[in-house]
Design an enzyme around this catalytic site. Sequence first.
Site, PDB file in Angstrom:
ATOM      1  N   ASP A   8       0.889  -1.163   0.000  1.00 39.61           N
ATOM      2  CA  ASP A   8       0.000   0.000   0.000  1.00 39.61           C
ATOM      3  C   ASP A   8       0.923   1.209   0.000  1.00 39.61           C
ATOM      4  O   ASP A   8       1.520   1.548   1.023  1.00 39.61           O
ATOM      5  CB  ASP A   8      -0.879  -0.043   1.267  1.00 39.61           C
ATOM      6  CG  ASP A   8      -1.669   1.246   1.472  1.00 39.61           C
ATOM      7  OD1 ASP A   8      -1.616   2.125   0.589  1.00 39.61           O
ATOM      8  OD2 ASP A   8      -2.344   1.373   2.519  1.00 39.61           O
ATOM      9  N   LYS A  71       2.770  11.356  -3.456  1.00 40.70           N
ATOM     10  CA  LYS A  71       1.784  10.618  -4.256  1.00 40.70           C
ATOM     11  C   LYS A  71       0.850  11.583  -5.003  1.00 40.70           C
ATOM     12  O   LYS A  71       0.357  11.277  -6.077  1.00 40.70           O
ATOM     13  CB  LYS A  71       0.984   9.717  -3.320  1.00 40.70           C
ATOM     14  CG  LYS A  71      -0.013   8.809  -4.001  1.00 40.70           C
ATOM     15  CD  LYS A  71      -0.495   7.782  -3.016  1.00 40.70           C
ATOM     16  CE  LYS A  71      -1.693   7.012  -3.486  1.00 40.70           C
ATOM     17  NZ  LYS A  71      -2.121   6.033  -2.485  1.00 40.70           N
ATOM     18  N   GLU A 170      -7.362   0.609  -4.398  1.00 40.84           N
ATOM     19  CA  GLU A 170      -7.312   0.521  -2.924  1.00 40.84           C
ATOM     20  C   GLU A 170      -8.608   0.017  -2.285  1.00 40.84           C
ATOM     21  O   GLU A 170      -8.567  -0.906  -1.466  1.00 40.84           O
ATOM     22  CB  GLU A 170      -6.910   1.886  -2.341  1.00 40.84           C
ATOM     23  CG  GLU A 170      -5.420   2.147  -2.558  1.00 40.84           C
ATOM     24  CD  GLU A 170      -5.004   3.598  -2.417  1.00 40.84           C
ATOM     25  OE1 GLU A 170      -5.828   4.416  -1.957  1.00 40.84           O
ATOM     26  OE2 GLU A 170      -3.867   3.911  -2.770  1.00 40.84           O
ATOM     27  N   ASP A 193     -13.242   4.906   1.689  1.00 40.53           N
ATOM     28  CA  ASP A 193     -11.791   4.955   1.937  1.00 40.53           C
ATOM     29  C   ASP A 193     -11.313   6.407   1.917  1.00 40.53           C
ATOM     30  O   ASP A 193     -11.169   7.012   0.855  1.00 40.53           O
ATOM     31  CB  ASP A 193     -11.107   4.126   0.834  1.00 40.53           C
ATOM     32  CG  ASP A 193      -9.588   4.086   0.984  1.00 40.53           C
ATOM     33  OD1 ASP A 193      -9.060   4.741   1.898  1.00 40.53           O
ATOM     34  OD2 ASP A 193      -8.941   3.397   0.177  1.00 40.53           O
TER      35      ASP A 193
END
Length: 648
Positions: A8, A71, A170, A193
């Site tokens: 992850d 990211k 994800e 999420d």
Amino acid sequence: MSKIVGIDLGTTNSLVAVIDSGIPYVIADTEGQRLTPSVVHYPGPDQEPVVGHKANRVRALKPAETVYSVKRFMGRRGSDIPREEMLVTYPVHGQGAGPVSVTIHGREWLPEEISAEILKKLKQVAETSLGEPVTRAVITVPAYFNDAQRNATIKAGELAGLKVERIVNEPTAAALAYGLDKLGERARVAVYDLGGGTFDLSILELNAGVFQVLATHGNTRLCGDDLDRRIVEFLADKVLEGGGPTVKENPMLIARLREVAEQAKIRLSSVTEASIQLPFLTPEFSFSLTLTRIELEKLTADIIEKTRTHCLRSLSDAKLEAKDLDQVILVGGQTRMPLVRRKVSEWFGCVEFTETRGDIRLGTEFHKTKGPALNTSQNPDEAVALGAAIQAEILSGGFKNLLLLDVTPLSLGIETFGGLMNVIIPRNSTIPIKAGEMFTTAVDRQKSMLIHVLQGERERSKDNWSLGRFDIEFEPAPKGVPRVGVQFEIDANGILHALARDIKTGHQKIVQMTSEVDVDDAEVQKMVEESVEHAFDDLRARQWIEAKVKAGTDLPATRKAMAEFLKDLDPDYKKQLDQAMEGVEEVLSTEDPKTKTGDPARLKAALKHLEEVTVPLAEHQLDQLLGAMATHPGSAAPTSTPPPTEHK
Ligand code: AMP
């Protein structure tokens, strides 16, 4: 073969997980830490970067040489990054269509190179624990990552010496982790999420080991970082009010405020008041303040509220109501915030949700007789990495009874004549998927066809995103004769490969698409909303363009046939034909030059009338053709194909 690990690669923290005896677990580093902060510090020009906890510790001291939240910049172009996102404590550059880069100690780093350092660290953690080299990985990305962002993630893996065996979304990974011990059950779940950098909402159906994503929505710019930024702004104003320095645009001060803001936010998930201390913000100024949970909720409620539309859209895309769900699973560190839990529970009408704030019990107001359960049993930090490890095991030949069916979040198609979007793969289609269509030309002696690949939900190509363009060449021929097959393939990583083939010669081109403009997810949302809002106008525009394209074929064809058979035509019949054609031309002349649309119903009626009037002429033409065929067997009319593409 080395073991495939699940990673992850998060905005705030990253984790690596594997399967041992059928059970997924997160690998801890030698200090027993399972989360590795996604932070990279560059100590000096020729020194090795420092990654994780150590880098995080120097973040406030060396803000300009310490990279966090990288990211957010993966696969993005300079022109796509809003100014406030550029306001990080390290120097980020990026202009126009060029990639974003970070300059430290005079050297430029691409986001994938920085991410590669985080991946190298995770690789090392896994190798130390497993006692063997690790060269293969499954890496997770937000469901709403576009082609460029997915490719940048694969590149980061390569730079770290990892073969990326699969990219997994994800929320889908989180659902895999949730469903592993419930394989016999049939359940519909929503995975909410909310992490440090992105938000995704996916709806899945689990049935006898098959995990099928029904719909997915998200925003790669809605996240925990936004809450931190909001608190920093609030604190910066308070510092100024208290006679302190101007914090904004001072990287060192922003870094210090950001650190305490995040700590306070995290503490306020378990206590109702948090004291914020900033001693010696400047040599002459120290600052302290008590932030309450209620104040934090007021400050950030609108950010949380933004996730609601995505929840509603996903439900509507999955053609479900909230009460049809069995569980709403919370994933991502930010879902520990009580306000998030209350709001999600409220929106989905969750049952049996209780939350303790001090000694007051909340939640009964959301108690409904029927509705999904709010599932907070998953460790929100670890579920995604565990899911990645499960996918890694599936790829290694384990978990034979598991199948993961993910979807593509936006429709993909090509531009056709008149500027319309012709959808080839509709959104929420299960991937991997291959789909194709046949196209032809609209103009005589066209030598090539421009394949303009689009992504989006609107009828007209100009309202969608351009993913790229390429040409396919063929021998010049009358319009309607060349046949070009266009095939789209979205692989299991969610990456699009487009193919165009000239059917006659077999000549073909395969292109892996990368977004021409970065898909800004706030805009994705806007686009989906606009597609609903403009549905009527878009449909009218589509009908008008289609009718106009038909007029562009029918009028010249009628004229040609009339010229050919002029001597055979009765003068009254010729007059009828002229009038019918004038009728079509008259409607065409009413097109609004600004919107390039007119009344499609009128144009269709005029074309229908022309079609009826031309029946005897067409019959006469057919008689002549059949007569000719009897004398020259082997000639044939061109095959009709779907709407022609724009020509070059
Ligand atoms: P993730 O990307 O899933 O690691 O989530 C990281 C985000 O969750 C960061 O913005 C953290 O500040 C936030 N976070 C972590 N723990 C908590 C907590 N207990 N309460 C509120 N936010 C949290």
